[in-house]
Design a protein around this motif. Structure first.
Motif, PDB file in Angstrom:
ATOM      1  N   ASN A 139       0.747  -1.090   0.048  1.00 24.38           N
ATOM      2  CA  ASN A 139      -0.016   0.150  -0.050  1.00 24.38           C
ATOM      3  C   ASN A 139       0.997   1.325  -0.161  1.00 24.38           C
ATOM      4  N   ARG A 158       2.318   1.753  -3.443  1.00 25.73           N
ATOM      5  CA  ARG A 158       1.176   2.264  -4.229  1.00 25.73           C
ATOM      6  C   ARG A 158       0.733   3.870  -4.100  1.00 25.73           C
ATOM      7  N   PHE A 211      -1.547   3.578 -22.755  1.00 28.45           N
ATOM      8  CA  PHE A 211      -2.538   4.027 -21.786  1.00 28.45           C
ATOM      9  C   PHE A 211      -2.770   3.268 -20.443  1.00 28.45           C
ATOM     10  N   GLU A 212      -3.072   2.033 -20.578  1.00 26.01           N
ATOM     11  CA  GLU A 212      -3.170   1.259 -19.520  1.00 26.01           C
ATOM     12  C   GLU A 212      -2.071   1.139 -18.755  1.00 26.01           C
ATOM     13  N   ALA A 232      -2.262   4.225 -16.548  1.00 27.37           N
ATOM     14  CA  ALA A 232      -3.397   4.152 -15.795  1.00 27.37           C
ATOM     15  C   ALA A 232      -3.570   3.177 -14.572  1.00 27.37           C
ATOM     16  N   LEU A 233      -2.568   2.234 -14.953  1.00 26.70           N
ATOM     17  CA  LEU A 233      -2.364   1.039 -13.914  1.00 26.70           C
ATOM     18  C   LEU A 233      -2.141   1.818 -12.170  1.00 26.70           C
ATOM     19  N   THR A 261      -5.479   2.780 -11.255  1.00 31.17           N
ATOM     20  CA  THR A 261      -6.522   1.696 -10.926  1.00 31.17           C
ATOM     21  C   THR A 261      -6.179   1.062  -9.488  1.00 31.17           C
ATOM     22  N   LEU A 262      -4.874   0.965  -9.470  1.00 31.53           N
ATOM     23  CA  LEU A 262      -4.442   0.175  -8.174  1.00 31.53           C
ATOM     24  C   LEU A 262      -4.950   0.986  -7.006  1.00 31.53           C
ATOM     25  N   PRO A 296     -12.912   5.358 -12.558  1.00 31.53           N
ATOM     26  CA  PRO A 296     -12.548   5.285 -13.791  1.00 31.53           C
ATOM     27  C   PRO A 296     -12.599   6.649 -14.853  1.00 31.53           C
ATOM     28  N   ILE A 314      -9.770   8.700 -14.109  1.00 31.30           N
ATOM     29  CA  ILE A 314      -8.444   7.900 -14.701  1.00 31.30           C
ATOM     30  C   ILE A 314      -8.298   8.396 -15.875  1.00 31.30           C
ATOM     31  N   GLU A 315      -9.270   8.281 -16.900  1.00 30.24           N
ATOM     32  CA  GLU A 315      -9.222   8.540 -18.264  1.00 30.24           C
ATOM     33  C   GLU A 315      -8.823   9.863 -18.689  1.00 30.24           C
ATOM     34  N   ARG A 375       3.811   7.398 -15.849  1.00 22.96           N
ATOM     35  CA  ARG A 375       3.241   6.558 -14.741  1.00 22.96           C
ATOM     36  C   ARG A 375       3.532   6.706 -13.444  1.00 22.96           C
ATOM     37  N   LYS A 406     -15.245   1.464 -19.861  1.00 22.80           N
ATOM     38  CA  LYS A 406     -14.136   2.201 -18.982  1.00 22.80           C
ATOM     39  C   LYS A 406     -14.586   1.890 -17.544  1.00 22.80           C
ATOM     40  N   LEU A 440     -11.238   0.040 -15.668  1.00 23.75           N
ATOM     41  CA  LEU A 440     -10.160   0.599 -15.403  1.00 23.75           C
ATOM     42  C   LEU A 440     -10.373   0.494 -13.677  1.00 23.75           C
ATOM     43  N   LYS A 441     -10.177  -0.915 -13.223  1.00 20.86           N
ATOM     44  CA  LYS A 441     -10.514  -1.232 -11.900  1.00 20.86           C
ATOM     45  C   LYS A 441      -9.359  -1.954 -11.311  1.00 20.86           C
ATOM     46  N   GLY A 442      -8.753  -1.613 -10.132  1.00 22.92           N
ATOM     47  CA  GLY A 442      -7.676  -2.638  -9.701  1.00 22.92           C
ATOM     48  C   GLY A 442      -6.851  -3.234 -10.777  1.00 22.92           C
ATOM     49  N   MET A 462      -7.328  -4.660 -15.930  1.00 28.23           N
ATOM     50  CA  MET A 462      -6.748  -4.451 -16.984  1.00 28.23           C
ATOM     51  C   MET A 462      -5.645  -5.798 -17.413  1.00 28.23           C
ATOM     52  N   LEU A 479       5.281  -2.007  -8.276  1.00 33.03           N
ATOM     53  CA  LEU A 479       4.382  -0.779  -8.289  1.00 33.03           C
ATOM     54  C   LEU A 479       3.442  -0.598  -7.283  1.00 33.03           C
ATOM     55  N   GLY A 480       3.276  -1.503  -6.226  1.00 34.70           N
ATOM     56  CA  GLY A 480       2.565  -1.327  -5.102  1.00 34.70           C
ATOM     57  C   GLY A 480       1.291  -2.380  -5.170  1.00 34.70           C
TER      58      GLY A 480
END
Lengths: 267, 711
Positions: free
Chosen positions: A95, A98, A117-118, A121-122, A125-126, A131, A134-135, A170, B267, B271-273, B276, B622-623
């Motif tokens: 945590n 993160r 992008f993903e 975004a990761l 999202t973590l 959402p 995020i976008e 990122r 999306k 886009l959760k957790g 992806m 990344l955590g």
């Protein structure tokens, strides 16, 4: 040391973000003991761009690993944003990484199955962000850092420089307290290096990110606001840029490096 | 030196090889156990001719299907080996780099294959021998015999066959591997990533279209199959098969792309957790392995269908046996069953006035001691077709399909007299009919014709026979009229005695006759006594000796009095014999296919996890905490295993419901209980593989991520 006193004095204004206090790291057991870090004490303030320089095997990567909780120090304490991270429990470490940290590694460490992008975004999202939010954040940041055109591509389809810039995006997209970069320009050609370093610089000056960068390249270090030199697990010099232009700063760094390199027998 | 290297390699690869090894061992064991059934039967106590015949049939079928089983296991061995070798490319590249000649590397490989092959053969045979001991008890039970003198038996034939088949399989696999290593360029062997691993998603729009097309094709396949009805292998059947195969391949090629396309546009969900990451992992795996997933799906379909249809056939042939064998024995006399019979039978008929009992009892002394009661039913041609009745029914098309109705319409009605019918019913304690002078009744035991039967029995339905107008009785009778394997009374018309008397003025001989017997003693005694009676009453011509001990070979078949004999006991034995054959075959094929496909999926999943370790470490950096990572791993494993199973289940449901509609429902058989059990067993075995794979993957990921930094 005097730095420590300075820290306590200026506690309110330019707050010390990261504080290493007598940190040591020892590997091995019976017979063969390797000392990677030997009584390192360092303070990094918010908004600083610190470069850690030293030859190979000097322990700079180990230092970064300890700060990032990927590895653990065997002695001393490390405090980030007021929290003693050497005391954090296993479950809290993930945590912590993160929420508080951002990483840029030498080989970018992007996930090869996700698009640009993903990958960016990761980081959000973590953290469980919305959402829609995020976008927006990702697109915005990509525009600022100039990686818009690779957002829908996969890492294999990007050039080395583009990959690193996506990694940088990122790293900062979640507004971490500290960004850690380990030889970010290591695998890049000189042009891409320059572009990436400019990105890092603008992240520091315009977005106020605090960056801790490990490098063996004086050119990369010259983009920082402060350079710390490590040798054989010890800090032995600390150079602040102040208001000097980059070329002069670069010269000063080169001098110290020459001193470092030539001094093979002087111990 | 080479052997030492090979030995250490195999030991080191323990975990990778474990699932593959265990599955091959199971395959070898089953192969041996089923092929050794024949030799186990020497232990059985006296077996009847029928049982012996069933056993021969079973052994023959097992031999035939062993080829299929060997192919399936061969596919598993070759694929798994190739897969595992490809993952060790770097190792072999290093050998070559260090200067080992290609020949020596090949020999190390060969050595490894021999070691693993030998080990699995030995362990498999040991397990198989143990299994076949248990299997012989099971076989005896299924056949209704006992095995009082048990001896430990090993079948050298079966061992020989097993060893031969598997040696060939392992040789082929070793050859494939050696060719692969020799062919690969050194740089390819040493490179970090698999040359053709499709990590990204290409041609997304194409795949989306492909997915829709695949669904359409599969829909067409199902439609074709429902037209075909699985009655014969006509053009619809082949069309359905080809469409199904193409549709399945296309489905797996495109499904990942389609899902990605759908999700990236949602999306809110995507886009959760680390969703992806999970989705991309699954997608990349399915894409790379779409060929093997399709093959797995098709094989699963065959396994599931074999099991289901097998269970259905089981119900069909053996489920009803008590209902259909209520008479101890039935004699059938029919001139129609002969091509150009010697007309002397007609004299015999006239001599005894068509009374079979009179004929047989006069020729045998102990008739009354053997036969407690008997009843004869003569079936007289009525000179009118079923069309007469069909025309009077509303909505016949809804009760039966056009083809059946057409052929039924053209069939001539044969009638039996009321008194003979009632006597027959009385034999087994059923109530007969009380017809008025102008009524006819219908007896029907085939469930598929019940609707028609009820409609035809209505009071307002009329039928003119021999100039007499008859009307429906009102209710439908359901009493078997002889002893057979399956219900066979199909809309049998019963008329008052006077009608039959009228008919007999124009026809001398009945179309055919049934003569039902109830014994004084038990069925086994009764059967052998009847056998002797028939041998005496209708002796074999020209002093021939009987071919077998079976009752049907003891006498000379004539159009009258005895053409065929069916005894309740023999029918029951045949049924249980058939039960055994079907059960074993379904088990053999179904189980082997299932285990092989599950093993392939497990191996693929494990290897992929090992390849993705770096990705999991990056996530951790990344955590991402361990719980999330393991959750992702769990979902990946479940989806990867379930995707081919779900599609195969869909195909199976279509196929089984078609068979059910055309075959099972017709005959009133409801195998859904048995099908449910076999489906549950299959899913359970699959689940075991799934769980074991997940646990192994979990430990690989755990130990790798917790090890420390990747730097």
């Amino acid at each position: 040391m005097s730095e420590k006193m300075a820290v306590t004095a200026v506690a309110g204004s330019s707050a010390a973000l990261l504080e290493l206090s007598h940190v040591g790291k020892i590997y091995g057991g019976k017979g063969v003991i390797t000392t990677a870090l030997d009584d390192v004490s360092l303070t990094v303030h918010k908004g600083e761009f610190v470069a850690i320089m030293g030859p190979s095997g000097s322990g700079k990567s180990t230092l970064l690993n300890c700060v990032s909780t990927i590895d653990s120090a065997t002695s001393g304490t490390i405090t980030l944003g007021g929290r003693d991270i050497t005391r954090l429990r296993r479950a809290e470490l993930a945590n912590f990484r993160r929420d508080e940290l951002g990483f840029i590694f030498q080989d970018s460490n992007l996930l090869d199955t996700l698009t640009g992008f993903e990958n960016i975004a990761l980081a959000l999202t973590l953290k469980g962000e919305h959402p829609h939010q995020i976008e927006q954040s990702v697109n915005e940041l990509a525009r600022v850092l100039g990686v818009e055109e690779v957002l829908q591509k996969y890492p294999q389809q990007m050039s080395g420089g583009q990959r690193q810039r996506v990694a940088a995006a990122r790293a900062i997209v979640g507004n971490p307290k500290l960004i850690l970069a380990d030889e970010p320009t290591g695998a890049l050609d000189s042009k891409s290096s320059a572009v990436l370093l400019e990105v890092l610089e603008s992240m520091n000056t315009r977005m106020g990110a605090t960056i801790l960068m490990v490098t063996h390249d004086a050119f990369a270090a010259s983009y920082s606001t402060r350079t710390v030199f490590v040798r054989d697990g010890r800090l032995f010099n600390d150079l602040s840029r102040g208001d000097t232009p980059r070329k002069e700063y670069y010269q000063r760094i080169m001098e110290v490096m020459a001193f470092l390199g030539g001094d093979l027998d002087a111990r | 030196m080479l052997v030492k290297l090979a030995l250490r390699n195999v030991k080191r690869a323990g975990r990778d090889y474990a699932i593959y090894f265990i599955t091959v061992v199971l395959g070898v064991a089953l192969f041996y156990a089923f092929n050794a059934i024949k030799s186990q039967t020497v232990l059985f106590d006296a077996m009847s001719a029928d049982s012996a015949r069933m056993l021969d049939l079973l052994t023959l079928l097992i031999r035939m299907f062993s080829i299929v089983v060997a192919c399936v296991l061969g596919f598993l061995v070759v694929y798994a080996n190739r897969f595992l070798i490809r993952r060790r490319r770097r190792e072999f590249g290093t050998y070559l780099l260090l200067g080992m000649s290609a020949g020596r590397v090949s020999r190390v490989l060969l050595c490894e294959t021999i070691l693993v092959g030998l080990a699995s053969l030995v362990v498999g045979l040991a397990l198989g021998i143990a299994m076949s001991q248990g299997l012989s008890f099971a076989t005896a039970a299924l056949m209704g015999t006992t095995m009082t003198k048990y001896r430990f038996i090993v079948s050298p034939d079966a061992i020989g066959l097993t060893v031969l088949c598997f040696v060939v399989v392992f040789m082929v696999s070793a050859l494939v591997d050696v060719i692969y290593i020799r062919r690969c360029k050194l740089i390819t062997l040493l490179s970090a990533r698999e040359a053709n691993e499709h990590v990204g998603m290409v041609h997304v729009p194409l795949r989306v279209v492909g997915f829709v097309v695949a669904i359409v094709i599969l829909g067409c396949a199902y439609w074709q199959l429902s037209i075909n009805g699985l009655q014969q292998a006509d053009v619809h059947f082949w069309a359905a098969t080809v469409l199904m195969i193409i549709g399945t391949f296309l489905f797996f090629w495109s499904v990942a792309g389609f899902v990605i396309f759908a999700l990236t546009h949602a999306k809110g969900v995507y886009l959760k957790g680390i969703r992806m990451f999970t989705v991309r992992q699954i997608a990349s795996k399915v894409n790379t392995a779409f060929v093997s997933m399709s093959v797995v799906c098709v094989m699963l379909f065959f396994a599931l269908t074999t099991a289901s249809v097998g269970m259905g056939l089981l119900e069909l042939f053996a489920g009803n046996i008590e209902q259909t064998t209520r008479y101890d024995a039935s004699i059938v006399a029919s001139a129609e069953l002969f091509y150009k019979p010697d007309p002397s039978w007609q004299d015999t008929y006239r001599e005894f006035n068509g009374d079979i009992e009179a004929c047989l009892s006069s020729r045998a002394d102990n008739w009354d001691s053997v036969v407690r009661k008997s009843a004869q039913t003569d079936f007289w041609p009525a000179g009118v077709n079923y069309q007469e009745l069909l025309d009077q029914i509303q909505g016949a098309e809804a009760m039966k399909d056009a083809q059946t109705l057409a052929s039924m319409g053209k069939t001539e009605i044969k009638v039996i007299s009321e008194s003979q019918y009632n006597a027959c019913c009385e034999l087994i304690g059923e109530t007969g009919v009380q017809l008025a002078a102008n009524q006819f009744a219908i007896d029907n035991t085939i469930v598929g014709y019940d609707d028609l039967g009820k409609a035809m029995s209505k009071n307002d339905v009329s039928l003119e026979i021999a100039g007499i107008m008859l009307y429906g009785y009102g209710s439908l009778q359901c009493v078997p009229l002889d002893t057979t394997a399956m219900s066979d009374v199909a809309l049998q018309i019963i008329v008052p005695d006077e009608v039959v008397t009228s008919l007999r003025e124009h026809t001398e001989f009945p179309a055919y006759t049934h003569f039902n017997i109830m014994y004084n003693g038990d069925r086994t005694q009764g059967d052998s006594a009847l056998s002797k009676i028939l041998a005496k009453a209708v002796p074999l011509k020209d002093g021939k000796t009987p071919l077998t001990d079976g009752i049907e070979d003891q006498f000379q078949r004539t159009p009258w009095p005895v053409t065929n004999v069916y005894t309740g006991h023999a029918m029951a034995e045949q049924a249980s014999g058939l039960k055994m054959v079907i059960t074993f075959l379904a088990l053999y094929i179904g189980f082997v296919m299932l285990v092989a496909t599950a093993a392939v999926l497990a191996i693929q999943q494990l290897s992929e996890t090992a390849d993705s370790l770096q990705r999991y470490r990056r996530l951790s950096d990344l955590g991402c905490d361990m719980k999330q990572i393991l959750g992702s791993l769990r979902i990946q494993t479940i989806v990867y295993f379930c995707a081919p199973l779900v599609l195969a289940a869909s195909h199976t449901i279509c196929a089984v419901s078609v068979v059910s509609a055309t075959l099972f429902a017709e005959l009133g058989v409801n195998p859904s209980g048995l099908i449910g059990i076999s489906a549950f067993t299959i899913v359970a075995i699959y689940a075991v593989y799934l769980i074991v794979t997940y646990q192994l993957s979990k430990s690989i990921v755990r130990s790798s991520v917790c090890q420390g930094s990747v730097l």
